[in-house]
Design a protein around this motif. Sequence first.
Motif, PDB file in Angstrom:
ATOM      1  N   ALA A 339       0.824  -1.217   0.000  1.00  0.00           N
ATOM      2  CA  ALA A 339       0.000   0.000   0.000  1.00  0.00           C
ATOM      3  C   ALA A 339       0.841   1.243   0.000  1.00  0.00           C
ATOM      4  O   ALA A 339       0.417   2.295  -0.467  1.00  0.00           O
ATOM      5  CB  ALA A 339      -0.921   0.000   1.221  1.00  0.00           C
ATOM      6  N   ALA A 340       2.041   1.147   0.527  1.00  0.00           N
ATOM      7  CA  ALA A 340       2.910   2.311   0.578  1.00  0.00           C
ATOM      8  C   ALA A 340       3.377   2.727  -0.801  1.00  0.00           C
ATOM      9  O   ALA A 340       3.885   3.829  -0.993  1.00  0.00           O
ATOM     10  CB  ALA A 340       4.114   2.029   1.481  1.00  0.00           C
ATOM     11  N   GLN A 341       3.203   1.813  -1.792  1.00  0.00           N
ATOM     12  CA  GLN A 341       3.637   2.129  -3.131  1.00  0.00           C
ATOM     13  C   GLN A 341       2.678   3.070  -3.846  1.00  0.00           C
ATOM     14  O   GLN A 341       2.990   3.580  -4.907  1.00  0.00           O
ATOM     15  CB  GLN A 341       3.769   0.827  -3.937  1.00  0.00           C
ATOM     16  N   VAL A 342       1.468   3.243  -3.291  1.00  0.00           N
ATOM     17  CA  VAL A 342       0.460   4.055  -3.965  1.00  0.00           C
ATOM     18  C   VAL A 342       0.785   5.530  -3.770  1.00  0.00           C
ATOM     19  O   VAL A 342       0.878   6.010  -2.653  1.00  0.00           O
ATOM     20  CB  VAL A 342      -0.946   3.749  -3.420  1.00  0.00           C
ATOM     21  N   ALA A 343       0.941   6.240  -4.831  1.00  0.00           N
ATOM     22  CA  ALA A 343       1.177   7.677  -4.762  1.00  0.00           C
ATOM     23  C   ALA A 343      -0.101   8.382  -5.167  1.00  0.00           C
ATOM     24  O   ALA A 343      -0.438   8.450  -6.346  1.00  0.00           O
ATOM     25  CB  ALA A 343       2.336   8.083  -5.675  1.00  0.00           C
ATOM     26  N   SER A 344      -0.851   8.862  -4.198  1.00  0.00           N
ATOM     27  CA  SER A 344      -2.156   9.436  -4.499  1.00  0.00           C
ATOM     28  C   SER A 344      -2.124  10.940  -4.350  1.00  0.00           C
ATOM     29  O   SER A 344      -1.726  11.460  -3.308  1.00  0.00           O
ATOM     30  CB  SER A 344      -3.214   8.862  -3.545  1.00  0.00           C
ATOM     31  N   PRO A 345      -2.565  11.679  -5.349  1.00  0.00           N
ATOM     32  CA  PRO A 345      -2.601  13.143  -5.246  1.00  0.00           C
ATOM     33  C   PRO A 345      -3.660  13.632  -4.288  1.00  0.00           C
ATOM     34  O   PRO A 345      -3.684  14.795  -3.965  1.00  0.00           O
ATOM     35  CB  PRO A 345      -2.907  13.582  -6.689  1.00  0.00           C
ATOM     36  N   VAL A 346      -4.588  12.746  -3.836  1.00  0.00           N
ATOM     37  CA  VAL A 346      -5.631  13.175  -2.913  1.00  0.00           C
ATOM     38  C   VAL A 346      -5.467  12.489  -1.563  1.00  0.00           C
ATOM     39  O   VAL A 346      -6.428  12.328  -0.836  1.00  0.00           O
ATOM     40  CB  VAL A 346      -7.033  12.876  -3.497  1.00  0.00           C
ATOM     41  N   ALA A 347      -4.260  12.040  -1.267  1.00  0.00           N
ATOM     42  CA  ALA A 347      -4.042  11.368   0.014  1.00  0.00           C
ATOM     43  C   ALA A 347      -4.371  12.319   1.152  1.00  0.00           C
ATOM     44  O   ALA A 347      -3.998  13.495   1.125  1.00  0.00           O
ATOM     45  CB  ALA A 347      -2.596  10.908   0.118  1.00  0.00           C
ATOM     46  N   PRO A 348      -5.085  11.822   2.173  1.00  0.00           N
ATOM     47  CA  PRO A 348      -5.472  12.708   3.281  1.00  0.00           C
ATOM     48  C   PRO A 348      -4.292  13.030   4.187  1.00  0.00           C
ATOM     49  O   PRO A 348      -3.293  12.297   4.210  1.00  0.00           O
ATOM     50  CB  PRO A 348      -6.517  11.869   4.028  1.00  0.00           C
ATOM     51  N   VAL A 505     -19.023  -7.545  -1.050  1.00  0.00           N
ATOM     52  CA  VAL A 505     -17.949  -7.943  -1.946  1.00  0.00           C
ATOM     53  C   VAL A 505     -17.169  -6.749  -2.460  1.00  0.00           C
ATOM     54  O   VAL A 505     -15.976  -6.840  -2.728  1.00  0.00           O
ATOM     55  CB  VAL A 505     -18.505  -8.779  -3.128  1.00  0.00           C
ATOM     56  N   VAL A 506     -17.800  -5.627  -2.609  1.00  0.00           N
ATOM     57  CA  VAL A 506     -17.107  -4.441  -3.100  1.00  0.00           C
ATOM     58  C   VAL A 506     -16.040  -4.003  -2.115  1.00  0.00           C
ATOM     59  O   VAL A 506     -14.903  -3.716  -2.491  1.00  0.00           O
ATOM     60  CB  VAL A 506     -18.098  -3.306  -3.383  1.00  0.00           C
ATOM     61  N   LYS A 507     -16.375  -3.952  -0.835  1.00  0.00           N
ATOM     62  CA  LYS A 507     -15.389  -3.536   0.172  1.00  0.00           C
ATOM     63  C   LYS A 507     -14.232  -4.524   0.223  1.00  0.00           C
ATOM     64  O   LYS A 507     -13.066  -4.136   0.307  1.00  0.00           O
ATOM     65  CB  LYS A 507     -16.059  -3.415   1.546  1.00  0.00           C
ATOM     66  N   ARG A 508     -14.572  -5.822   0.184  1.00  0.00           N
ATOM     67  CA  ARG A 508     -13.499  -6.813   0.246  1.00  0.00           C
ATOM     68  C   ARG A 508     -12.629  -6.748  -1.003  1.00  0.00           C
ATOM     69  O   ARG A 508     -11.409  -6.943  -0.939  1.00  0.00           O
ATOM     70  CB  ARG A 508     -14.117  -8.201   0.424  1.00  0.00           C
ATOM     71  N   SER A 509     -13.243  -6.456  -2.126  1.00  0.00           N
ATOM     72  CA  SER A 509     -12.467  -6.314  -3.354  1.00  0.00           C
ATOM     73  C   SER A 509     -11.578  -5.078  -3.303  1.00  0.00           C
ATOM     74  O   SER A 509     -10.434  -5.091  -3.777  1.00  0.00           O
ATOM     75  CB  SER A 509     -13.410  -6.227  -4.562  1.00  0.00           C
ATOM     76  N   LEU A 510     -12.098  -4.022  -2.757  1.00  0.00           N
ATOM     77  CA  LEU A 510     -11.290  -2.811  -2.600  1.00  0.00           C
ATOM     78  C   LEU A 510     -10.072  -3.074  -1.726  1.00  0.00           C
ATOM     79  O   LEU A 510      -8.963  -2.605  -2.014  1.00  0.00           O
ATOM     80  CB  LEU A 510     -12.147  -1.691  -2.000  1.00  0.00           C
ATOM     81  N   LYS A 511     -10.261  -3.832  -0.642  1.00  0.00           N
ATOM     82  CA  LYS A 511      -9.140  -4.157   0.225  1.00  0.00           C
ATOM     83  C   LYS A 511      -8.090  -4.965  -0.534  1.00  0.00           C
ATOM     84  O   LYS A 511      -6.883  -4.699  -0.449  1.00  0.00           O
ATOM     85  CB  LYS A 511      -9.629  -4.937   1.446  1.00  0.00           C
ATOM     86  N   SER A 512      -8.554  -5.963  -1.291  1.00  0.00           N
ATOM     87  CA  SER A 512      -7.630  -6.785  -2.068  1.00  0.00           C
ATOM     88  C   SER A 512      -6.906  -5.950  -3.116  1.00  0.00           C
ATOM     89  O   SER A 512      -5.699  -6.117  -3.342  1.00  0.00           O
ATOM     90  CB  SER A 512      -8.405  -7.926  -2.736  1.00  0.00           C
ATOM     91  N   TRP A 513      -7.648  -5.045  -3.744  1.00  0.00           N
ATOM     92  CA  TRP A 513      -7.044  -4.163  -4.758  1.00  0.00           C
ATOM     93  C   TRP A 513      -5.952  -3.290  -4.139  1.00  0.00           C
ATOM     94  O   TRP A 513      -4.861  -3.126  -4.697  1.00  0.00           O
ATOM     95  CB  TRP A 513      -8.153  -3.330  -5.385  1.00  0.00           C
ATOM     96  N   ALA A 514      -6.240  -2.728  -2.948  1.00  0.00           N
ATOM     97  CA  ALA A 514      -5.257  -1.887  -2.272  1.00  0.00           C
ATOM     98  C   ALA A 514      -4.032  -2.695  -1.862  1.00  0.00           C
ATOM     99  O   ALA A 514      -2.898  -2.222  -1.947  1.00  0.00           O
ATOM    100  CB  ALA A 514      -5.886  -1.224  -1.049  1.00  0.00           C
TER     101      ALA A 514
END
Length: 519
Positions: A339-348, A505-514
Amino acid sequence: MKHLFPVFALIALLAGLALATDVSADSPTDTPGAARLALIIGNSGYRSVSELDNPVHDARLIAKTLKGLGFSVTTAVDLGQIEMKRAIAQFGRDLRAAGSDATGLFYYAGHGVQSFGNNYLLPVDVALSDAADLDLMAVEAQTVLRQMASARNRTNLVILDACRNNPFENVADLDESGLAEMKAPTGTFLAYATAPGAVAMDGEGNNSPFTKALAEQIAVPGQPVEQAFKEVRRAVLAQSKGQQTPWDTSSLVSDFVFAQAPPEPVLTAAEMEELQLWRSVQAARDPVQLMLFLRGYPEGQFAGQARTLLAEVMAEELSGSSSANSSGGSAVQSAEPAAAQVASPVAPAAAETAMFEAAQTAGELAAYEAYLQSYPAGVYAEMAQIEIAALRSGTSTDPIGEGTQAAAAPAQAAPTKPLAEAGPVTFASPLVSDLEQINGFSLEEIVELSPAFPPIEGLPESYWKDQTCSSCHQWSRERLCTQATTYLSLNMQRSLSKQHPFGGVVKRSLKSWAAGGCQ
């Protein structure tokens, strides 16, 4: 010589009648141990110097206000020097007779000047051509302080609205403006209409700006004298656009309020318990205690104040946390290195994430509301709103089969795809779900679909039916990744069991995606 006594007696009688014409007094209080005595003098009708429009009006306004506050008031207007000195002397005698618990108040409106560091109040018959004669023609303000100090009473207040224009500017050695600052004897509060050496306005209406504000503030129930004059200062500064600053100095040793606060209502045992707990929690300013208080009294009489204070305290703590993080290290560590690899321009900001994680840990309605108060348009605002809706409706779990609520409110017709096979979740890979509306669709496609049931219970159909999720949530790949990454934290696991318009399933998929780096 034998004819002189009747003459002096006649003069004394006439002087007494003149004073009686200009002076009115209330009867003394029935409780001398708690007496409140006031001498109010207003001089407007000067004979040899410029007249003033408002002092008499000011004196009567203050007298009326003080009478309503329980003061025994003596009001004197347009007095000559002899009458002024007699009124002050009598005030001193009354104050000494009232006892040590008495309160004395002296108010003067009219001309006042300073000379060699001493202040002088001008009677209406003052006539001066030489500065050396000032103490012979006027009344030294220190005379009032000496009379009041001689009573050795607990509280004395001296208020001087006497800093108007200097009427003796043409007299040599008497060209100083305003009044000089005086030292307040112990137990005395001194107030001036403006700062030492400055000039106050007489006012365009019937009252000076200072006295008008004073009459309003001393009538506020339960307001300490110090706060009352602070409010007066604010009001006058605003009206004068910063040109006049009321001044005060204090040596009070006891608390004083002009208007007593109304007695607190009689409370039941339960109400008293709530009040005592609230006072303790309010003083502690501890977020955990505030959350516990709101859990015990979610609809109590102090719930609104508690939520506001919780938001304020959390903001303060997180502000400090954010400052510390900026100098070294992050306050929130990801559970997955990917997850640390994600460079998000909208990171909080770290403070926002920490506050939302704290709300997740507490699982309390108040905690989510506090987050929304601090970050109404934050990255986690939508998630917080869903949590709040679930808590309010009493819904705490997501349907495992993911078809119960969807059947009750089916989504718009969507193209169907064959049941996909499970595999690594990417933004473009098809999801596997028993929910027909999303099976075989990718995360990229789902955000353009309509929800299967209301995102918030009771929401009218016009707000959600046939609407795409992205039109409401403002989803983008980067923003969705930021939210998905939060599910990797142990503190966020509870959120995976909450309702979602497309099922769990959407939340679990989001977690897996992240976890895979939002590929």
